[in-house]
Design an enzyme around this catalytic site. Structure first.
Site, PDB file in Angstrom:
ATOM      1  N   LYS A 172       0.841  -1.200   0.000  1.00 58.36           N
ATOM      2  CA  LYS A 172       0.000   0.000   0.000  1.00 58.36           C
ATOM      3  C   LYS A 172       0.875   1.248   0.000  1.00 58.36           C
ATOM      4  O   LYS A 172       1.632   1.489   0.938  1.00 58.36           O
ATOM      5  CB  LYS A 172      -0.890   0.027   1.255  1.00 58.36           C
ATOM      6  CG  LYS A 172      -1.937   1.123   1.169  1.00 58.36           C
ATOM      7  CD  LYS A 172      -2.637   1.401   2.474  1.00 58.36           C
ATOM      8  CE  LYS A 172      -2.028   2.542   3.240  1.00 58.36           C
ATOM      9  NZ  LYS A 172      -2.016   3.833   2.530  1.00 58.36           N
ATOM     10  N   GLU A 247      10.420   1.609  10.091  1.00 58.66           N
ATOM     11  CA  GLU A 247      11.312   2.750   9.811  1.00 58.66           C
ATOM     12  C   GLU A 247      10.501   4.004  10.080  1.00 58.66           C
ATOM     13  O   GLU A 247       9.579   4.315   9.336  1.00 58.66           O
ATOM     14  CB  GLU A 247      11.762   2.720   8.339  1.00 58.66           C
ATOM     15  CG  GLU A 247      12.492   1.466   7.924  1.00 58.66           C
ATOM     16  CD  GLU A 247      13.855   1.326   8.587  1.00 58.66           C
ATOM     17  OE1 GLU A 247      14.395   2.339   9.064  1.00 58.66           O
ATOM     18  OE2 GLU A 247      14.364   0.193   8.641  1.00 58.66           O
ATOM     19  N   CYS A 281      13.330  11.803   5.726  1.00 58.44           N
ATOM     20  CA  CYS A 281      13.540  11.369   7.105  1.00 58.44           C
ATOM     21  C   CYS A 281      14.995  11.555   7.529  1.00 58.44           C
ATOM     22  O   CYS A 281      15.298  11.584   8.707  1.00 58.44           O
ATOM     23  CB  CYS A 281      13.125   9.915   7.251  1.00 58.44           C
ATOM     24  SG  CYS A 281      13.960   8.863   6.057  1.00 58.44           S
ATOM     25  N   GLU A 383       9.336  16.110  15.604  1.00 57.16           N
ATOM     26  CA  GLU A 383       9.616  16.087  14.167  1.00 57.16           C
ATOM     27  C   GLU A 383       8.696  17.065  13.434  1.00 57.16           C
ATOM     28  O   GLU A 383       7.483  16.995  13.577  1.00 57.16           O
ATOM     29  CB  GLU A 383       9.392  14.670  13.611  1.00 57.16           C
ATOM     30  CG  GLU A 383       9.769  14.554  12.163  1.00 57.16           C
ATOM     31  CD  GLU A 383       9.529  13.159  11.583  1.00 57.16           C
ATOM     32  OE1 GLU A 383       8.452  12.591  11.810  1.00 57.16           O
ATOM     33  OE2 GLU A 383      10.429  12.656  10.882  1.00 57.16           O
TER      34      GLU A 383
HETATM   35  P1  NAD Z   1       2.138   8.014   8.142  1.00 57.86           P
HETATM   36  O1  NAD Z   1       2.564   7.187   9.293  1.00 57.86           O
HETATM   37  O2  NAD Z   1       0.999   8.936   8.310  1.00 57.86           O
HETATM   38  O3  NAD Z   1       1.759   7.084   6.910  1.00 57.86           O
HETATM   39  C1  NAD Z   1       2.653   6.160   6.344  1.00 57.86           C
HETATM   40  C2  NAD Z   1       1.869   5.048   5.688  1.00 57.86           C
HETATM   41  O4  NAD Z   1       1.206   4.294   6.694  1.00 57.86           O
HETATM   42  C3  NAD Z   1       0.787   5.521   4.738  1.00 57.86           C
HETATM   43  O5  NAD Z   1       0.711   4.615   3.656  1.00 57.86           O
HETATM   44  C4  NAD Z   1      -0.460   5.445   5.598  1.00 57.86           C
HETATM   45  O6  NAD Z   1      -1.640   5.291   4.852  1.00 57.86           O
HETATM   46  C5  NAD Z   1      -0.177   4.221   6.430  1.00 57.86           C
HETATM   47  N1  NAD Z   1      -0.845   4.153   7.725  1.00 57.86           N
HETATM   48  C6  NAD Z   1      -1.185   5.170   8.548  1.00 57.86           C
HETATM   49  N2  NAD Z   1      -1.764   4.688   9.671  1.00 57.86           N
HETATM   50  C7  NAD Z   1      -1.770   3.336   9.556  1.00 57.86           C
HETATM   51  C8  NAD Z   1      -2.235   2.276  10.389  1.00 57.86           C
HETATM   52  N3  NAD Z   1      -2.812   2.504  11.569  1.00 57.86           N
HETATM   53  N4  NAD Z   1      -2.083   1.007   9.965  1.00 57.86           N
HETATM   54  C9  NAD Z   1      -1.475   0.746   8.785  1.00 57.86           C
HETATM   55  N5  NAD Z   1      -1.048   1.718   7.944  1.00 57.86           N
HETATM   56  C10 NAD Z   1      -1.179   2.996   8.328  1.00 57.86           C
HETATM   57  O7  NAD Z   1       3.451   8.785   7.647  1.00 57.86           O
HETATM   58  P2  NAD Z   1       3.555   9.857   6.498  1.00 57.86           P
HETATM   59  O8  NAD Z   1       2.985  11.138   6.997  1.00 57.86           O
HETATM   60  O9  NAD Z   1       3.052   9.274   5.224  1.00 57.86           O
HETATM   61  O10 NAD Z   1       5.149   9.980   6.333  1.00 57.86           O
HETATM   62  C11 NAD Z   1       5.941  10.842   7.067  1.00 57.86           C
HETATM   63  C12 NAD Z   1       6.639  10.093   8.182  1.00 57.86           C
HETATM   64  O11 NAD Z   1       7.421   9.034   7.651  1.00 57.86           O
HETATM   65  C13 NAD Z   1       7.630  10.963   8.935  1.00 57.86           C
HETATM   66  O12 NAD Z   1       7.481  10.715  10.308  1.00 57.86           O
HETATM   67  C14 NAD Z   1       8.977  10.480   8.433  1.00 57.86           C
HETATM   68  O13 NAD Z   1      10.058  10.680   9.324  1.00 57.86           O
HETATM   69  C15 NAD Z   1       8.718   9.038   8.237  1.00 57.86           C
HETATM   70  N6  NAD Z   1       9.701   8.444   7.346  1.00 57.86           N
HETATM   71  C16 NAD Z   1      10.636   7.602   7.863  1.00 57.86           C
HETATM   72  C17 NAD Z   1      11.595   7.041   7.043  1.00 57.86           C
HETATM   73  C18 NAD Z   1      12.637   6.098   7.567  1.00 57.86           C
HETATM   74  O14 NAD Z   1      13.311   5.465   6.769  1.00 57.86           O
HETATM   75  N7  NAD Z   1      12.815   5.966   8.863  1.00 57.86           N
HETATM   76  C19 NAD Z   1      11.584   7.332   5.675  1.00 57.86           C
HETATM   77  C20 NAD Z   1      10.625   8.212   5.186  1.00 57.86           C
HETATM   78  C21 NAD Z   1       9.673   8.751   6.023  1.00 57.86           C
END
Ligand code: NAD
Length: 479
Positions: A172, A247, A281, A383
């Site tokens: 997804k 991650e 990130c 963050e």
């Molecule tokens: P998010 O957690 O809102 O969403 C990420 C994904 O998870 C999306 O596809 C979303 O639909 C899904 N999701 C959300 N809630 C869920 C649940 N309860 N169950 C299953 N899936 C769920 O994050 P975002 O706003 O899309 O991305 C930004 C975040 O990602 C920042 O915190 C950033 O630091 C982090 N990030 C981390 C890395 C890393 O490698 N550590 C890399 C890129 C981004």
């Protein structure tokens, strides 16, 4: 209007419930597409398709599997420009960056793991009278869930190793940036990936994502996203004893000593702060500068940042495009307001940028540099994930380590110094999964990638990823 579909069992399908979510173009703030608002019904279909495809895919000899994965890389290459334009439009990032970073890396992810599928090996341990050998077998059907900041790049960073290890995948993408994932589905169809090996289901996190995480037939979940969602996912997956790779967020420190190579440090620190509007990130968001260099750095850094051009992501000379959504735009602006309340001085930026014409409704924020904040304040602890950094002086190496380690996160850190032993000493002491010394974002795909503390659990990259996507089974034979 662009209407996206799920990719299930080798075909493009509408969501079972018939519902769609609006997809916005960040550069204009307007709706330009619809994406399936999938729920557990679609996830059930995708899992069934993956399960049916699994025995043949897992049993395929590595050379054939590698060729299939390599063809996806070729398919990405064939549509390279189209993918870069789509990624830029969907996420607001400059198209040049989408070309240089996102689509290049998405292709490289498949190439890298196509090659890795040929090289992956397991261990044997001898003892008198017995020989042990370890089988590394695919898990079965796995879930891959990714965020919006590097859409195709991070999506494929999970899918490619999962497939290379012999799993079938239900994936997804973020509902905020779904378009290139849809194009990946088309590419998989064009290159003849067997039906059901990869399934892509679009939708919101709490419905579609959560249905993947809790599905009993999905034995492993690889997730990249926020710490908040990671915690929710762990609370569902852990009691089901699923393999889990998380991650998560970061609040990365950059430590600059007075003896660093000044021009290189300055140029790279502008990049490490503001590439992709600060929405990586790995971007450094807390910059600590040794006091003798502080005033010079502050003045030169601010003047470089003020030269960055905020503008239309499709224009070749744009450095800073739009941030990804209205919600995120408001969140970033609220953190800038908070920084002022917390006693920070805005040295540059600190406000939205209003465009004209088609871009008037877009979500643009000027790159922002703040000083005068305390290490404990929320601006320095939480963050923000946007074009906002804080700068602060330090006096001793000890103080630099304390400041750098002073958050709940531990994803990446950058050190600038020409003092050899100090560089290694600090590298050892920083609570961080990744440390760059005199560089930033240099990525060798064989290296372990991931964070400590609230930045995650587990490592991606190279053998780490292939080990995550397999179960080790030891077989002991009496000889
Ligand atoms: P998010 O957690 O809102 O969403 C990420 C994904 O998870 C999306 O596809 C979303 O639909 C899904 N999701 C959300 N809630 C869920 C649940 N309860 N169950 C299953 N899936 C769920 O994050 P975002 O706003 O899309 O991305 C930004 C975040 O990602 C920042 O915190 C950033 O630091 C982090 N990030 C981390 C890395 C890393 O490698 N550590 C890399 C890129 C981004």
């Amino acid at each position: 209007m662009l209407i996206l579909s799920n990719y299930i069992g080798g075909t493009l399908q509408s969501p079972v419930n018939g519902r769609y979510i609006d997809n916005y173009e960040p550069s204009t703030g307007s709706v330009y597409g619809k994406i399936p608002d999938s729920d557990e019904h679609d996830v059930n279909l995708a899992v069934a398709a993956a399960k049916a495809a699994f025995p043949a895919w897992a049993a395929m000899d590595p050379a054939s599997r590698s060729r299939q994965i390599h063809r996806i890389a070729e398919g990405i290459n064939n549509r390279f420009e189209e993918l870069a334009a789509a990624e830029s439009r969907d996420s607001g990032k400059p198209v040049g960056l989408a070309r240089r970073m996102d689509i290049t890396r998405a292709r490289d992810n498949f190439e890298f793991f196509a090659a890795a599928a040929l090289q992956f090996a397991s261990e044997s341990h001898n003892q008198p009278g017995f020989i042990n050998y370890t089988l590394r077998q695919p898990i079965g059907v796995v879930g891959c869930i990714s965020p919006w900041n590097l859409p195709l790049y991070l999506f494929t960073w999970k899918i490619a190793p999962a497939l290379a290890a012999g799993n079938c995948v239900v994936a997804k993408p973020s509902e905020v940036t779904p378009v290139t994932a849809h194009m990946l589905a088309e590419i998989c169809m064009e290159v003849g990936l067997p039906a059901g090996v990869l399934n892509i289901v679009h939708g919101a996190g709490p419905q579609c994502g959560a249905s993947i995480v809790k599905h009993p037939e999905i034995k492993g979940v690889s997730f990249t996203g926020s710490t908040r969602a990671g915690r929710e996912i762990a609370s569902v997956a852990a009691p089901m004893f699923k393999k889990l790779s998380l991650e998560l967020g970061g609040k990365n420190p950059v430590i600059i000593f007075a003896d660093s190579d000044y021009e290189e440090m300055l140029n790279t620190t502008v990049r490490s702060s503001f590439t992709n509007q600060g929405q990586i990130c790995l971007c450094g968001s807390r910059i600590y500068v040794e006091r003798p260099l502080y005033n010079r750095f502050r003045s030169d850094f601010v003047s470089r940042v003020q030269q960055l051009k905020v503008g239309d992501p499709a224009a070749a000379d744009t450095n800073i495009g739009a941030v990804v959504s209205e919600t995120h735009y408001n969140k970033i602006l609220s953190y800038i307001a908070l920084a002022k309340e917390e006693g920070g001085t805005i040295l540059c930026g600190g406000e939205a940028v209003k465009m004209e014409g088609e871009q008037a409704g877009g979500w643009y924020i000027a790159p922002t540099v703040i000083d005068g904040l305390s290490p404990q304040c929320r601006t320095n602890q939480e963050e923000i994930f946007g074009p906002v950094v804080s700068i602060q002086p330090f006096d001793t190496e000890e103080e630099a380590v304390t400041l750098a380690n002073n958050t709940d996160y531990g994803l990446a850190a950058v050190i600038w110094t020409n003092h050899l032993s100090r560089a290694h000493r600090l590298g050892d002491r920083l609570a961080s999964g990744i440390v760059w010394i005199n560089c930033w974002l240099e990525r060798d795909l064989r290296t372990p990638f991931g964070g400590v503390k609230n930045s995650g659990v587990g490592r991606e990259g190279g053998w780490e990823a292939l080990r995550f996507f397999t179960e080790a089974k030891n077989i002991c034979v009496k000889i």
